[in-house]
Scaffold this motif. Sequence first.
Motif, PDB file in Angstrom:
ATOM      1  N   MET A 106       0.841  -1.201   0.000  1.00 59.94           N
ATOM      2  CA  MET A 106       0.000   0.000   0.000  1.00 59.94           C
ATOM      3  C   MET A 106       0.876   1.250   0.000  1.00 59.94           C
ATOM      4  O   MET A 106       0.633   2.203  -0.749  1.00 59.94           O
ATOM      5  CB  MET A 106      -0.931   0.002   1.217  1.00 59.94           C
ATOM      6  CG  MET A 106      -2.103  -0.957   1.092  1.00 59.94           C
ATOM      7  SD  MET A 106      -3.044  -1.139   2.624  1.00 59.94           S
ATOM      8  CE  MET A 106      -3.492   0.563   2.973  1.00 59.94           C
ATOM      9  N   ASP A 107       1.924   1.227   0.823  1.00 67.95           N
ATOM     10  CA  ASP A 107       2.855   2.355   0.826  1.00 67.95           C
ATOM     11  C   ASP A 107       3.649   2.415  -0.465  1.00 67.95           C
ATOM     12  O   ASP A 107       3.813   3.475  -1.064  1.00 67.95           O
ATOM     13  CB  ASP A 107       3.807   2.250   2.028  1.00 67.95           C
ATOM     14  CG  ASP A 107       3.103   2.537   3.346  1.00 67.95           C
ATOM     15  OD1 ASP A 107       2.014   3.147   3.291  1.00 67.95           O
ATOM     16  OD2 ASP A 107       3.617   2.158   4.401  1.00 67.95           O
ATOM     17  N   LEU A 108       4.122   1.243  -0.899  1.00 59.60           N
ATOM     18  CA  LEU A 108       4.965   1.201  -2.098  1.00 59.60           C
ATOM     19  C   LEU A 108       4.220   1.767  -3.309  1.00 59.60           C
ATOM     20  O   LEU A 108       4.773   2.545  -4.090  1.00 59.60           O
ATOM     21  CB  LEU A 108       5.392  -0.236  -2.407  1.00 59.60           C
ATOM     22  CG  LEU A 108       6.536  -0.835  -1.590  1.00 59.60           C
ATOM     23  CD1 LEU A 108       6.819  -2.255  -2.036  1.00 59.60           C
ATOM     24  CD2 LEU A 108       7.791   0.014  -1.724  1.00 59.60           C
ATOM     25  N   PHE A 109       2.978   1.370  -3.457  1.00 58.74           N
ATOM     26  CA  PHE A 109       2.206   1.781  -4.638  1.00 58.74           C
ATOM     27  C   PHE A 109       1.492   3.109  -4.414  1.00 58.74           C
ATOM     28  O   PHE A 109       0.904   3.662  -5.330  1.00 58.74           O
ATOM     29  CB  PHE A 109       1.162   0.721  -5.016  1.00 58.74           C
ATOM     30  CG  PHE A 109       1.732  -0.650  -5.218  1.00 58.74           C
ATOM     31  CD1 PHE A 109       3.106  -0.861  -5.363  1.00 58.74           C
ATOM     32  CD2 PHE A 109       0.890  -1.759  -5.287  1.00 58.74           C
ATOM     33  CE1 PHE A 109       3.615  -2.139  -5.548  1.00 58.74           C
ATOM     34  CE2 PHE A 109       1.401  -3.029  -5.478  1.00 58.74           C
ATOM     35  CZ  PHE A 109       2.755  -3.218  -5.588  1.00 58.74           C
ATOM     36  N   GLU A 110       1.505   3.547  -3.167  1.00 61.90           N
ATOM     37  CA  GLU A 110       0.805   4.775  -2.794  1.00 61.90           C
ATOM     38  C   GLU A 110      -0.702   4.664  -3.022  1.00 61.90           C
ATOM     39  O   GLU A 110      -1.318   5.517  -3.669  1.00 61.90           O
ATOM     40  CB  GLU A 110       1.366   5.981  -3.560  1.00 61.90           C
ATOM     41  CG  GLU A 110       2.784   6.329  -3.112  1.00 61.90           C
ATOM     42  CD  GLU A 110       3.354   7.489  -3.908  1.00 61.90           C
ATOM     43  OE1 GLU A 110       3.221   7.450  -5.147  1.00 61.90           O
ATOM     44  OE2 GLU A 110       3.920   8.406  -3.303  1.00 61.90           O
ATOM     45  N   VAL A 111      -1.237   3.582  -2.514  1.00 57.41           N
ATOM     46  CA  VAL A 111      -2.687   3.416  -2.523  1.00 57.41           C
ATOM     47  C   VAL A 111      -3.138   3.220  -1.083  1.00 57.41           C
ATOM     48  O   VAL A 111      -2.325   3.029  -0.193  1.00 57.41           O
ATOM     49  CB  VAL A 111      -3.126   2.212  -3.383  1.00 57.41           C
ATOM     50  CG1 VAL A 111      -2.759   2.442  -4.830  1.00 57.41           C
ATOM     51  CG2 VAL A 111      -2.528   0.936  -2.861  1.00 57.41           C
ATOM     52  N   ARG A 112      -4.448   3.274  -0.854  1.00 56.57           N
ATOM     53  CA  ARG A 112      -4.915   3.257   0.532  1.00 56.57           C
ATOM     54  C   ARG A 112      -5.736   2.020   0.851  1.00 56.57           C
ATOM     55  O   ARG A 112      -6.340   1.957   1.921  1.00 56.57           O
ATOM     56  CB  ARG A 112      -5.776   4.505   0.803  1.00 56.57           C
ATOM     57  CG  ARG A 112      -5.268   5.766   0.128  1.00 56.57           C
ATOM     58  CD  ARG A 112      -4.905   6.823   1.113  1.00 56.57           C
ATOM     59  NE  ARG A 112      -6.051   7.310   1.860  1.00 56.57           N
ATOM     60  CZ  ARG A 112      -6.752   8.416   1.546  1.00 56.57           C
ATOM     61  NH1 ARG A 112      -6.422   9.109   0.471  1.00 56.57           N
ATOM     62  NH2 ARG A 112      -7.729   8.804   2.308  1.00 56.57           N
ATOM     63  N   SER A 113      -5.741   1.066  -0.049  1.00 60.08           N
ATOM     64  CA  SER A 113      -6.541  -0.121   0.221  1.00 60.08           C
ATOM     65  C   SER A 113      -5.820  -1.360  -0.289  1.00 60.08           C
ATOM     66  O   SER A 113      -5.223  -1.365  -1.359  1.00 60.08           O
ATOM     67  CB  SER A 113      -7.899   0.004  -0.451  1.00 60.08           C
ATOM     68  OG  SER A 113      -8.598  -1.212  -0.380  1.00 60.08           O
ATOM     69  N   LYS A 114      -5.901  -2.411   0.514  1.00 55.24           N
ATOM     70  CA  LYS A 114      -5.265  -3.660   0.096  1.00 55.24           C
ATOM     71  C   LYS A 114      -5.926  -4.232  -1.152  1.00 55.24           C
ATOM     72  O   LYS A 114      -5.286  -4.931  -1.930  1.00 55.24           O
ATOM     73  CB  LYS A 114      -5.342  -4.684   1.234  1.00 55.24           C
ATOM     74  CG  LYS A 114      -4.339  -4.422   2.339  1.00 55.24           C
ATOM     75  CD  LYS A 114      -4.155  -5.651   3.219  1.00 55.24           C
ATOM     76  CE  LYS A 114      -5.362  -5.883   4.080  1.00 55.24           C
ATOM     77  NZ  LYS A 114      -5.170  -7.054   4.962  1.00 55.24           N
ATOM     78  N   SER A 115      -7.189  -3.922  -1.328  1.00 57.84           N
ATOM     79  CA  SER A 115      -7.873  -4.483  -2.496  1.00 57.84           C
ATOM     80  C   SER A 115      -7.286  -3.904  -3.778  1.00 57.84           C
ATOM     81  O   SER A 115      -7.226  -4.575  -4.809  1.00 57.84           O
ATOM     82  CB  SER A 115      -9.364  -4.186  -2.422  1.00 57.84           C
ATOM     83  OG  SER A 115      -9.615  -2.799  -2.506  1.00 57.84           O
TER      84      SER A 115
END
Lengths: 195, 195
Positions: free
Chosen positions: A31-40
């Motif tokens: 989530m941090d690596l891709f800069e997204v806020r959801s595991k989905s």
Amino acid sequence: MKKTRDIKSIEQALVAFYRSSKRMPTYTEMMDLFEVRSKSVVSYWIDKLIEKGILEKDTQGFLKLSGISFGIPLVGNVAAGLPVSAEENIRDVVSMDEYLVAKPDSSFLLRVTGDSMIGAGIIEGDLVIVERGRTPKNGDIVLAEVDGQWTMKYFRRQGRGVVLEAANPAYPLIHPEEELKIGGVITASVRKYLM
Amino acid sequence: MKKTRDIKSIEQALVAFYRSSKRMPTYTEMMDLFEVRSKSVVSYWIDKLIEKGILEKDTQGFLKLSGISFGIPLVGNVAAGLPVSAEENIRDVVSMDEYLVAKPDSSFLLRVTGDSMIGAGIIEGDLVIVERGRTPKNGDIVLAEVDGQWTMKYFRRQGRGVVLEAANPAYPLIHPEEELKIGGVITASVRKYLM
DNA sequence: TCTTATATAGAACGTACGTTCTAATGTCAA
DNA sequence: TTGACATTAGAACGTACGTTCTATATAAGA
């Protein structure tokens, strides 16, 4: 035009993480690596990478970088053009460890001193990979003990016996007496020019 | 005398698993690896390896082989004796990938053809590691385009200009016109003798 | 504009993970 | 033999893992 998140950037992030951490990240870390806020969302992109063959899941279901991403590309031939944006004209991808060291358990590195093998392209400062316990074949380069000193020489069978020959005419032929001590066989050599 | 399970054998099992699977095994998998029937026994031994410094846990608590087990040993000097049982006389342990390839993202491999760099100990069949986008310094070996052909040459500054010189007197000096095309700088070379 | 596909977010869920506890067994020295 | 210590087994537990679902936002095409 501004897509911070595409398959290639995600692949790079994963490779970078694996290189520094020696393991794959968890979905939460991604989530941090891709800069997204959801595991989905992570799952969403991971599935894409798997479809592309960049990632695999092993028998236990763990993520794994599939060869292609790991190691560095071996370019087919330069005539066909240099790999400007990677991807093109790549014959294979290899890990240096796997390519150079067949038997890690019984191998060691040695820094070369002297010029006895200069004719074979092994010069002072090179590192050679020596495999212990391997029986040398005719023409192999071996690490042998001569007069109490360990040196590198060509191993040549001659009739019933053995001759040790340097790749440098300045060194004499060695006709070892009984009990020739072989420290190992040189399986590879490497040289680093720049940091 | 018969101890199938000691620290060294466990370390070897873990290294072997990591080499083939590119990840550390789970505790359940280790039950098979160590031939024990309880995860608590696995935990018992893992703790020992951690105390010895063979294993670490990273910030997330995941197991990690600490450098020592990975890569192959660099022997200090042969005069002091060969590493018969490993462990002794080892100056450092290195991974070939990390040692040779500083910038994996911008590097590629190239197989050497021809004898233009034979004087530098680079012979036909060697693999060279080329780093793209690096500005060559005086004396570096570069991959450059000469008359539409990519070749390896020494890069030498001469007054205001640049000269490309082969490491072989049979090849002429090259005084490139405008727009010298540099494919990259050679950062390392490797050669494999035996499989 | 409306429609469709692509991408993101959040929450809920089952499971396998590593940890920890108790107890039994084996090993070795006194 | 006895005692101390090292090693093994099994079970129970909390948690973080990866998965999956629904819902919303964004972008692209007709």
